[in-house]
Design a protein around this motif. Structure first.
Motif, short mmCIF file in Angstrom:
data_model
loop_
_atom_site.label_atom_id
_atom_site.label_comp_id
_atom_site.label_asym_id
_atom_site.label_seq_id
_atom_site.Cartn_x
_atom_site.Cartn_y
_atom_site.Cartn_z
N LEU A 239 51.46 44.54 -16.53
CA LEU A 239 52.65 44.83 -15.74
C LEU A 239 52.85 46.33 -15.62
CD1 LEU A 239 55.08 42.35 -17.55
CD2 LEU A 239 53.79 41.87 -15.44
N TYR A 240 53.65 46.67 -14.62
CA TYR A 240 54.16 48.04 -14.54
C TYR A 240 55.67 47.92 -14.37
CZ TYR A 240 55.10 52.82 -13.15
OH TYR A 240 55.59 54.10 -13.10
N VAL A 241 56.42 48.42 -15.36
CA VAL A 241 57.88 48.30 -15.36
C VAL A 241 58.49 49.63 -14.97
CG1 VAL A 241 59.91 47.70 -16.73
CG2 VAL A 241 57.71 46.59 -17.21
N GLU A 242 59.30 49.60 -13.94
CA GLU A 242 59.93 50.81 -13.46
C GLU A 242 60.82 51.42 -14.55
OE1 GLU A 242 61.84 51.76 -9.15
OE2 GLU A 242 62.93 50.29 -10.35
N GLY A 243 60.62 52.70 -14.82
CA GLY A 243 61.37 53.38 -15.86
C GLY A 243 60.83 53.20 -17.26
N TYR A 244 59.77 52.39 -17.43
CA TYR A 244 59.17 52.14 -18.75
C TYR A 244 57.69 52.49 -18.76
CZ TYR A 244 57.88 49.54 -22.99
OH TYR A 244 57.41 49.18 -24.22
N GLY A 245 56.99 52.09 -17.70
CA GLY A 245 55.57 52.38 -17.60
C GLY A 245 54.74 51.12 -17.63
N PHE A 246 53.45 51.30 -17.91
CA PHE A 246 52.54 50.16 -17.95
C PHE A 246 52.80 49.34 -19.22
CE2 PHE A 246 50.44 53.22 -15.23
CZ PHE A 246 50.06 52.42 -14.17
N ALA A 247 52.72 48.05 -19.06
CA ALA A 247 53.05 47.16 -20.18
C ALA A 247 52.16 45.93 -20.14
CB ALA A 247 54.52 46.76 -20.12
N LEU A 248 52.18 45.21 -21.28
CA LEU A 248 51.40 43.99 -21.43
C LEU A 248 52.32 42.89 -21.96
CD1 LEU A 248 48.46 43.00 -21.10
CD2 LEU A 248 48.12 43.53 -23.51
N ALA A 249 52.34 41.78 -21.26
CA ALA A 249 53.19 40.65 -21.67
C ALA A 249 52.52 39.91 -22.81
CB ALA A 249 53.44 39.72 -20.49
N GLN A 250 52.99 40.18 -24.04
CA GLN A 250 52.37 39.57 -25.23
C GLN A 250 53.40 39.03 -26.22
OE1 GLN A 250 49.53 42.34 -26.93
NE2 GLN A 250 47.89 41.43 -25.73
N ASP A 251 54.64 38.92 -25.80
CA ASP A 251 55.67 38.45 -26.74
C ASP A 251 56.67 37.55 -26.01
OD1 ASP A 251 56.79 38.14 -29.18
OD2 ASP A 251 57.48 40.23 -29.41
N VAL A 252 57.41 36.78 -26.78
CA VAL A 252 58.46 35.91 -26.24
C VAL A 252 59.72 36.11 -27.08
CG1 VAL A 252 56.83 34.19 -25.36
CG2 VAL A 252 57.70 33.98 -27.70
#
Length: 285
Positions: A239-252
Motif C-alpha cells: 500500500l501507499y498511505v497518504e501522509g504515512y508512506g509505503f506500507a504493508l498490510a500484515q496485521d489485524v
C-alpha cells in the motif's frame, strides 16, 4: 678515420713495447729503441683498414642508415651518436659482432612506480513502484562513488605504455543509489480507497498484555506495518498511505473493520498526536 689510425698505431706500439719490455708508464726508453718504436708506429698506420659496413638503425620511431668500420654493434651505435641506456633493449645485442647490412633495433624502455587515486562507480538500484506515474522517480538513497588508492608499475617500451597494479587500498566504499521508479500507466491505475486511519504502537498500551512485537502473520512489528480488515484489503498487500508512506498490510485489529486502517507508529506520543483522520490509500498489488 684519423682517430682510428692513431688508436691502432698506439695499440701496436704498446704491444711491441710490452714484448721488448718498454715501460710506457715510467717512460724508460733507451735511446737506441726510439727509432725502432717510431718505425713500428709508422708502419702500423699503413695496414689494411676494416671494410665499411652499411647499417640501418630503427630507434625512436625513425630509421637511420649509415656506414661504419666499427666491429661491434654498440660501437657502431655510439659512433653514429645513437645512445642507449641499461634498460633499453638493443637487437642484436650491443656486444655482438656487426654484420654488413645489419638492421639494429633500439627499443626504449623505462620503468616507474605511480601512486594514484581512482573513483569506483556505484550502481543505481531501481525498485518498480505502481503508485508512481510511469517514468517518475523518487530517490530513497542518494549513494556515492567509492575511492581507491592504486600502486602501479608503469613500463614504457617503444612508445607503448603497460601498467601492472601492485597494490590497491580502499579509501571509501561505494554506496549504491536506490530509487523508486513509477510503472503506473494511463490504462492501469492503482485502486484508491478513502479510509479512516488511526495509529497504534507495538507495545502494551495498544496491543494489551498479549503484545509480543509480532504481527498477525508473525512478522516483526515496525514502521510501515498497517492493520486492515482482510475482507477489504487482503493481508500481504502493498500500500501507499497518504501522509504515512509505503506500507504493508500484515496485521489485524479487533476494532479494524470495514473501511478502516490502523498505522503502526513506534513512538507513543506521535501515535497519540495522529488521532483519527481520513486518508487516501493506494492499493499497489
Amino acid at each position: 678515420m684519423k682517430r682510428f689510425f692513431l688508436e691502432r698505431s698506439w695499440r701496436l706500439a704498446k704491444k711491441f713495447g710490452e714484448r721488448f719490455r718498454f715501460d710506457f708508464g715510467r717512460r724508460r726508453l733507451s735511446f737506441w729503441r726510439i727509432p725502432f718504436l717510431t718505425a713500428v708506429v709508422f708502419l702500423a698506420g699503413f695496414g689494411p683498414l676494416p671494410p665499411l659496413k652499411s647499417v640501418v638503425v630503427l630507434s625512436d620511431g625513425k630509421s637511420v642508415s649509415f656506414e661504419t668500420r666499427e666491429r661491434f654493434v654498440g660501437e657502431a651505435l655510439r659512433s653514429a651518436g645513437i645512445t642507449f641506456g641499461e634498460d633499453d633493449v638493443v637487437l642484436p645485442p650491443a656486444g655482438s659482432v656487426l654484420v654488413p647490412g645489419e638492421v639494429v633495433t633500439v627499443r626504449r624502455t623505462s620503468e616507474s612506480l605511480v601512486v594514484r587515486r581512482e573513483l569506483v562507480s556505484n550502481k543505481t538500484i531501481v525498485i518498480p513502484n505502481k503508485a508512481l506515474k510511469e517514468g517518475k522517480e523518487v530517490e530513497l538513497r542518494a549513494g556515492h562513488p567509492g575511492l581507491v588508492r592504486k600502486t602501479v608499475r608503469r613500463i614504457i617500451s617503444n612508445n607503448t605504455v603497460k601498467e601492472e597494479v601492485l597494490a590497491e587500498d580502499t579509501l571509501l566504499s561505494p554506496v549504491d543509489r536506490k530509487v523508486f521508479r513509477g510503472t503506473r500507466g494511463t490504462e492501469s491505475r492503482p485502486r484508491i480507497l478513502t479510509l479512516l486511519a488511526t495509529a497504534y504502537t507495538p507495545g502494551r498500551e495498544s496491543c494489551g498484555k498479549y503484545a509480543d512485537g509480532k504481527t498477525a502473520v508473525m512478522s516483526r512489528a515496525g514502521y510501515g506495518i498497517v492493520a486492515v480488515d482482510p475482507k477489504v484489503i487482503p493481508l500481504g498487500t502493498r500500500l501507499y498511505v497518504e501522509g504515512y508512506g509505503f506500507a504493508l498490510a500484515q496485521d489485524v485489529g479487533g476494532r479494524i473493520r470495514g473501511r478502516r486502517i490502523d498505522l503502526l507508529i513506534p513512538d507513543l506520543k506521535t501515535a497519540r498526536r495522529f488521532g483519527a483522520r481520513k486518508v487516501k490509500v493506494y492499493v499497489l498489488d
